[in-house]
Design a protein around this motif. Structure first.
Motif, PDB file in Angstrom:
ATOM      1  N   MET A 125      18.694  71.163 -19.391  1.00  0.00           N
ATOM      2  CA  MET A 125      17.795  70.007 -19.413  1.00  0.00           C
ATOM      3  C   MET A 125      17.259  69.733 -18.018  1.00  0.00           C
ATOM      4  SD  MET A 125      20.442  67.683 -21.640  1.00  0.00           S
ATOM      5  CE  MET A 125      21.866  68.478 -20.850  1.00  0.00           C
ATOM      6  N   ASP A 126      16.098  69.132 -17.939  1.00  0.00           N
ATOM      7  CA  ASP A 126      15.575  68.677 -16.657  1.00  0.00           C
ATOM      8  C   ASP A 126      16.410  67.503 -16.156  1.00  0.00           C
ATOM      9  OD1 ASP A 126      13.476  70.515 -16.631  1.00  0.00           O
ATOM     10  OD2 ASP A 126      12.173  69.171 -17.789  1.00  0.00           O
ATOM     11  N   TYR A 127      16.629  67.470 -14.854  1.00  0.00           N
ATOM     12  CA  TYR A 127      17.312  66.322 -14.262  1.00  0.00           C
ATOM     13  C   TYR A 127      16.302  65.206 -14.095  1.00  0.00           C
ATOM     14  CZ  TYR A 127      19.861  63.440 -10.916  1.00  0.00           C
ATOM     15  OH  TYR A 127      20.476  62.381 -10.279  1.00  0.00           O
ATOM     16  N   THR A 128      16.587  64.051 -14.691  1.00  0.00           N
ATOM     17  CA  THR A 128      15.598  62.965 -14.702  1.00  0.00           C
ATOM     18  C   THR A 128      16.080  61.688 -14.031  1.00  0.00           C
ATOM     19  OG1 THR A 128      16.376  62.295 -16.903  1.00  0.00           O
ATOM     20  CG2 THR A 128      14.480  63.813 -16.800  1.00  0.00           C
ATOM     21  N   GLN A 129      17.393  61.418 -14.082  1.00  0.00           N
ATOM     22  CA  GLN A 129      17.886  60.171 -13.506  1.00  0.00           C
ATOM     23  C   GLN A 129      19.344  60.322 -13.080  1.00  0.00           C
ATOM     24  OE1 GLN A 129      17.469  57.177 -16.502  1.00  0.00           O
ATOM     25  NE2 GLN A 129      18.442  58.400 -18.090  1.00  0.00           N
ATOM     26  N   GLU A 130      19.766  59.418 -12.188  1.00  0.00           N
ATOM     27  CA  GLU A 130      21.082  59.541 -11.570  1.00  0.00           C
ATOM     28  C   GLU A 130      22.217  59.398 -12.573  1.00  0.00           C
ATOM     29  OE1 GLU A 130      23.525  57.356  -7.971  1.00  0.00           O
ATOM     30  OE2 GLU A 130      21.332  57.458  -7.883  1.00  0.00           O
ATOM     31  N   ASN A 131      22.051  58.514 -13.559  1.00  0.00           N
ATOM     32  CA  ASN A 131      23.132  58.292 -14.528  1.00  0.00           C
ATOM     33  C   ASN A 131      23.070  59.242 -15.722  1.00  0.00           C
ATOM     34  OD1 ASN A 131      20.930  57.317 -15.854  1.00  0.00           O
ATOM     35  ND2 ASN A 131      21.799  55.311 -16.348  1.00  0.00           N
ATOM     36  N   GLN A 132      22.296  60.310 -15.591  1.00  0.00           N
ATOM     37  CA  GLN A 132      22.179  61.290 -16.677  1.00  0.00           C
ATOM     38  C   GLN A 132      23.508  61.997 -16.936  1.00  0.00           C
ATOM     39  OE1 GLN A 132      18.978  63.993 -15.989  1.00  0.00           O
ATOM     40  NE2 GLN A 132      19.239  65.108 -17.905  1.00  0.00           N
TER      41      GLN A 132
ATOM     42  N   ALA B 180      24.605  83.912 -31.188  1.00  0.00           N
ATOM     43  CA  ALA B 180      24.406  83.643 -32.621  1.00  0.00           C
ATOM     44  C   ALA B 180      23.082  82.939 -32.856  1.00  0.00           C
ATOM     45  CB  ALA B 180      25.556  82.800 -33.163  1.00  0.00           C
ATOM     46  N   VAL B 181      22.717  82.016 -31.958  1.00  0.00           N
ATOM     47  CA  VAL B 181      21.452  81.278 -32.056  1.00  0.00           C
ATOM     48  C   VAL B 181      20.840  81.206 -30.672  1.00  0.00           C
ATOM     49  CG1 VAL B 181      20.373  79.042 -32.527  1.00  0.00           C
ATOM     50  CG2 VAL B 181      22.181  79.885 -34.030  1.00  0.00           C
ATOM     51  N   PHE B 182      19.539  81.528 -30.595  1.00  0.00           N
ATOM     52  CA  PHE B 182      18.791  81.405 -29.348  1.00  0.00           C
ATOM     53  C   PHE B 182      17.570  80.539 -29.632  1.00  0.00           C
ATOM     54  CE2 PHE B 182      17.950  83.665 -25.173  1.00  0.00           C
ATOM     55  CZ  PHE B 182      16.936  82.804 -24.795  1.00  0.00           C
ATOM     56  N   ASP B 183      17.643  79.276 -29.238  1.00  0.00           N
ATOM     57  CA  ASP B 183      16.560  78.317 -29.472  1.00  0.00           C
ATOM     58  C   ASP B 183      15.838  78.093 -28.153  1.00  0.00           C
ATOM     59  OD1 ASP B 183      14.898  76.199 -30.017  1.00  0.00           O
ATOM     60  OD2 ASP B 183      16.411  75.009 -31.088  1.00  0.00           O
ATOM     61  N   SER B 184      14.799  78.884 -27.924  1.00  0.00           N
ATOM     62  CA  SER B 184      14.094  78.816 -26.644  1.00  0.00           C
ATOM     63  C   SER B 184      13.315  77.514 -26.487  1.00  0.00           C
ATOM     64  CB  SER B 184      13.145  80.016 -26.507  1.00  0.00           C
ATOM     65  OG  SER B 184      12.219  80.049 -27.579  1.00  0.00           O
ATOM     66  N   ILE B 185      12.875  76.941 -27.597  1.00  0.00           N
ATOM     67  CA  ILE B 185      12.103  75.692 -27.521  1.00  0.00           C
ATOM     68  C   ILE B 185      12.975  74.550 -26.998  1.00  0.00           C
ATOM     69  CG2 ILE B 185      10.860  73.957 -28.876  1.00  0.00           C
ATOM     70  CD1 ILE B 185       9.961  76.218 -30.727  1.00  0.00           C
ATOM     71  N   ASN B 186      14.205  74.452 -27.529  1.00  0.00           N
ATOM     72  CA  ASN B 186      15.115  73.396 -27.110  1.00  0.00           C
ATOM     73  C   ASN B 186      16.075  73.829 -26.001  1.00  0.00           C
ATOM     74  OD1 ASN B 186      14.335  71.250 -28.961  1.00  0.00           O
ATOM     75  ND2 ASN B 186      15.107  72.612 -30.571  1.00  0.00           N
ATOM     76  N   GLN B 187      15.817  75.030 -25.440  1.00  0.00           N
ATOM     77  CA  GLN B 187      16.624  75.527 -24.325  1.00  0.00           C
ATOM     78  C   GLN B 187      18.122  75.490 -24.651  1.00  0.00           C
ATOM     79  OE1 GLN B 187      15.161  76.342 -20.581  1.00  0.00           O
ATOM     80  NE2 GLN B 187      14.302  77.250 -22.427  1.00  0.00           N
ATOM     81  N   THR B 188      18.444  76.010 -25.843  1.00  0.00           N
ATOM     82  CA  THR B 188      19.819  75.951 -26.331  1.00  0.00           C
ATOM     83  C   THR B 188      20.255  77.314 -26.850  1.00  0.00           C
ATOM     84  OG1 THR B 188      19.563  73.633 -26.953  1.00  0.00           O
ATOM     85  CG2 THR B 188      21.384  74.826 -27.963  1.00  0.00           C
ATOM     86  N   ILE B 189      21.502  77.672 -26.549  1.00  0.00           N
ATOM     87  CA  ILE B 189      22.071  78.932 -27.028  1.00  0.00           C
ATOM     88  C   ILE B 189      23.465  78.656 -27.589  1.00  0.00           C
ATOM     89  CG2 ILE B 189      23.038  81.157 -26.277  1.00  0.00           C
ATOM     90  CD1 ILE B 189      20.711  81.433 -24.364  1.00  0.00           C
TER      91      ILE B 189
END
Length: 355
Positions: free
Chosen positions: A238-245, A211-220
């Motif tokens: 999302m990129d993995y950035t920290q252990e408590n993510q 229904a929605v493909f938002d390539s900028i925000n990497q969301t579908i």
């Protein structure tokens, strides 16, 4: 003359082949019948209407976790041992409950299946209280024998064996749910779009569409609309950035952010949010295809509008590509059974892999 001799030899062989083929066809078992979660319980009526049956129902019709209206984790039907008929013998999942020191129809069937030696041992060895058979009367069938030398011991065996039986029953159901989920095939076009746009592989049933493909925000956002039911899947990478993510706070924050950003109704100012007031959110962790996964189950509501339903969220750590994938399945299905549809989300989410 030579040709006639060959014909005389071939004809009986062909007749024998036809006869044996006919016998084989006649002996083929029917396919087991029943939906996921359906169980036929065979026991003596006095036991089922007493404490044995009460204990069994207490465990096996526990609520499926976090639905707006309670639905049992299993659908139970009962038949007394003497009344079990040929049609009922073809049910996919049958559980026999029996006190093996009582002489009755149910105990007789348990005895036949266990064999005399094991049956007699079970009267003294309390560790012998559970047995399985597959495809006894139908292909794809599982039969469970749960027994004890007294009603009191049978009640204790129901309690102690329930976790094992629940796991076995749910795993067997999962195969059927998976087959049903993809019975129409896969949505190869949108699977390819997700691979190219998000860098992940998720097997989508044919009836889920982007229904929605938002390539900028990497969301579908994917939707499946069937009569009174709306099934939806949100995906964010999302990129993995920290252990408590990957945390309970972050999984809720992510679904609320996406709900506010993408999910609305015709009412001005409406958006989807998580309702953690009317029902608790249940969290669990496990591995999905070897990838650490945090799961959250609960209910959602539409802010400034009157809509709501059940949701299942997964936050998955894909270590090999250092990404975190958020998957959220939410359902709007007023007056409909929700357990089967929530189980389909589990099947779809379990297909997540890296490319």
């Amino acid at each position: 003359m030579h040709i006639k001799k060959v014909s005389a030899i071939i004809l009986p062989v062909l007749l024998l082949a036809i006869i044996f083929s006919s016998c084989n066809v006649a002996s083929i078992k029917p396919g087991a019948v029943g939906e996921p979660g359906q169980i036929l319980v065979v026991a003596e009526r006095a036991a089922w209407e007493g404490v044995v049956g009460e204990t069994f129902r207490e465990y096996f019709i526990q609520p499926y976790p976090v639905l707006p209206q309670p639905e049992p984790i299993f659908d139970i039907r009962f038949v007394s041992g003497p009344e079990l008929n040929e049609l009922q013998r073809e049910v996919k999942t049958i559980i026999f409950l029996g006190n093996i020191n009582n002489e009755n129809a149910t105990t007789k069937m348990i005895r036949q299946s266990l064999g005399e030696e094991t049956f007699q041992k079970a009267k003294d060895d309390l560790s012998i209280n559970l047995a399985y058979r597959e495809d006894l009367w139908a292909d794809g069938q599982q039969i469970i024998y749960l027994f004890g030398p007294s009603d009191a011991q049978l009640i204790e065996n129901i309690r102690s064996r329930y976790p094992q039986l629940e796991e076995k029953l749910l795993q067997a159901d999962l195969k059927q749910i998976k087959a049903t989920t993809y019975q129409g095939g896969s949505n190869s076009e949108d699977i390819t779009r997700i691979k190219n746009g998000l860098g992940i592989d998720l097997r989508l049933p044919i009836d889920f569409k982007i229904a929605v493909f938002d390539s900028i925000n990497q969301t579908i956002w994917l939707r499946r609309e069937v009569r009174k039911t709306s099934s939806n899947i949100l995906i964010k990478v999302m990129d993995y950035t920290q252990e408590n993510q990957i945390s309970e706070a972050n999984i809720l924050a992510t679904r609320n952010l996406l709900g506010q950003e993408y999910i609305t109704t015709a009412v001005k100012g409406s958006y989807m949010t998580t309702d953690d007031i009317n029902l608790p959110i249940i969290y669990s962790t496990f591995e999905n295809n070897g990838n650490y996964t945090l799961s959250a189950r609960g209910i959602w509501a539409m802010e400034n509008d009157f809509m709501g339903g059940a949701f299942l969220s997964h936050m998955v750590y894909l270590e090999d590509i250092q990404k975190v994938v958020f998957l959220d399945g939410f359902l709007y299905a007023p007056e409909q059974d929700k357990r089967p549809m929530m189980q389909r989300f589990e099947v779809i989410f379990s297909s997540l892999q890296t490319i």
